[in-house]
Design an enzyme around this catalytic site. Sequence first.
Site: not given
Ligand code: GAL
Length: 676
Positions: A115, A150, A157, A160, A305, A313, A355-356
């Site tokens: 929160c 992010e 709640c 908020c 990143e 994902w 597996f990333h």
């Molecule tokens: C981003 C996040 C990272 C990691 C990454 C994986 O969105 O900030 O911590 O999870 O994705 O792609």
Amino acid sequence: MKPREQILFGGDYNPDQWLSQPDVIDRDFELFEKARINTLTLGVFSWASLEPEEGRYEFGWMDDIFDRAERQNMHIILATPSGGKPNWMALKYPEIRRVTETGQHEVQGRRHNHCLTSPVYREKVRAMNEQLAARYGDREALILWHISNEFSGYCYCDQCFAAFRQWLKAKYQSLDALNDAYWSRFWSHTYTDWEQIQTIDKTVCGLVLDWRRFMTEQCRSFIRNEVEPLRRHSPKIPVTTNFMGVHLDYDYHQLAKELDVVSWDAYPSWHTPQTDSLTSHHSLFAGFRHDLTRSLKRQPFLLMEASPGPVNWKDVSPLLRPGMLRLAGMQAIAHGSDSVCYFQMRKGRGSIEQFHAAVIDHVGHGNTRMFRELSSLGQSLTQMESVVGMPTPAKVAVVFDWESSWILDAAGTQHNTIKQYLETVLAHYKPFWDRGVAVDVVDAKADWSAYQLVVVPMLFLLPESSAQRLAEFVERGGTLVTTYGTGVVDETGLAIAGGIPGHLREVLGIWVEESDALPDPCRRRIKTLTEAKCLSGSYEARHYLDVLHLEGAEALAVYDEDFYAGSPALTRHEYGKGAAWYIASRNDERFTSDLLGNLVKQLEIPYSLNAGLPKGVSAQTRESEGRRLLFLMNFNDEVVSCDLGSSLYADIETGTGYTGLIELEPYAALVLRERE
Ligand code: GAL
């Protein structure tokens, strides 16, 4: 701000997942050196490792990483760990866990689900940041604070809502004023007591808009609370948080005010097929988001990143083809980034991201294709240090506005499933990207003085003050292009009395009486009038077709079908020393390309490369004090010829000279300096 002379190259490093294997950490640092990795982002999700029990801190492992980094002359971007709250805290203080829209406390787990209002969480974050700042604030390696991770999502709640009611009271002073702004007599939604504001009724559009503004404000004050101890202990260390490009939960323009440097996480779905949406035109959409991020402060940004390979994902994540890793990194720099950083340095062995892709794979050595490509990029970046801090010279602004997108989304209109705001903005960005013309992507509150051409697609929410500033821009000689769907509501979300395009009516010299909504696949032809130099022949319109009256503007194209045949589809109005254009319908790509392409020519807006670009090749420049770097990038998976014209260029990495027609290899990214 500490001066930086290197392009930051590295990314998220999570050594606390490997503390029982110090040899792994030794090996990591050897590999960092090999790949010329100069920056580690530390501690993003390390709260449980830093404070395993309430008030018991463990910094030994982090001290060791600082020591190692300093021995290798590396930089550290130190994160505050608030993106993931530890189990002990979430169970002891359940109020820090978010509440869903339906009033359920979330169970502990996942991340990014605290929160933002909770005083307890804010206090815990502050205590942690105090420790981090006191301990590491003057370490040599520290170059940047990375606040949380992010930011996203809302909490519903009681805390908020109590804060929201306070915010509303301060804004409206009286319930009458609030009820007027929300038009709440509709469906008997009138509020007679502030306490009745306990949910976000989606049918009260003004309330939805205010809720999103309030949540942005909560995020801002959450960041301020995080930053205070950091600035106190280390006033010279700048502060950032990692944004997500086009992410609409909070208005990034507001959050950026709390930051010294803007950064973002870029995860384009490279090598996946293009669909009808321009968001799947990956190089274009990535370029747009780089430009948007840079424009938040109109200064170089950081790529915080990216993935060095497939992510875990998305539905399907292809391998990065040879060259793509370099190309994607160079694209960020081309659009104004001073870094190429990745998630993450070493691939973990368990949990959802096992597996990333990571720089160091499970195999544990550097003898992989990806590591070799990355090392070679690291080598290239060492040749490009002069780029650090170089601005991007944009004479064109394209408007993408959070508040406008929120209220357009909330409003029920005749175009509900075909609103496509982002898509429309991208369609108006594309002609510039295709031609290698630099663009700032700004919001409606921007300062227009630096631009020759301002393109405002579908700015549904148009405050009078923004319209006024746009009118002044045109009056002073600027060119404004705007479209259907602009100037419909004011900043409360109420329809502008006096009709569309609201306060731009005088500068555009038109009044829109009605707008047709055409479901797919219906189309209507529009035809150019002979005197129009910017268009030729006929085009196709879909979705939105405004039927308007000329009030001083001239028509340059008209509809050629249906009961509105002959009615203006494109208008131009001279106003002061400039001109204001109105595109009345959602047209095919050729229309937008012809119109904006011709305006670039007429206004003599500079191209990155004068000779024109083949399809799928992007050209961008960074310039300062007479120095100009040209980035030439081939996003095609095949060789293409590209004409450099008569100028002479030298490759800044190899010194190789180029002029005239050259061949670009698949996924090539050249960085060229113009030779005298
Ligand atoms: C981003 C996040 C990272 C990691 C990454 C994986 O969105 O900030 O911590 O999870 O994705 O792609």
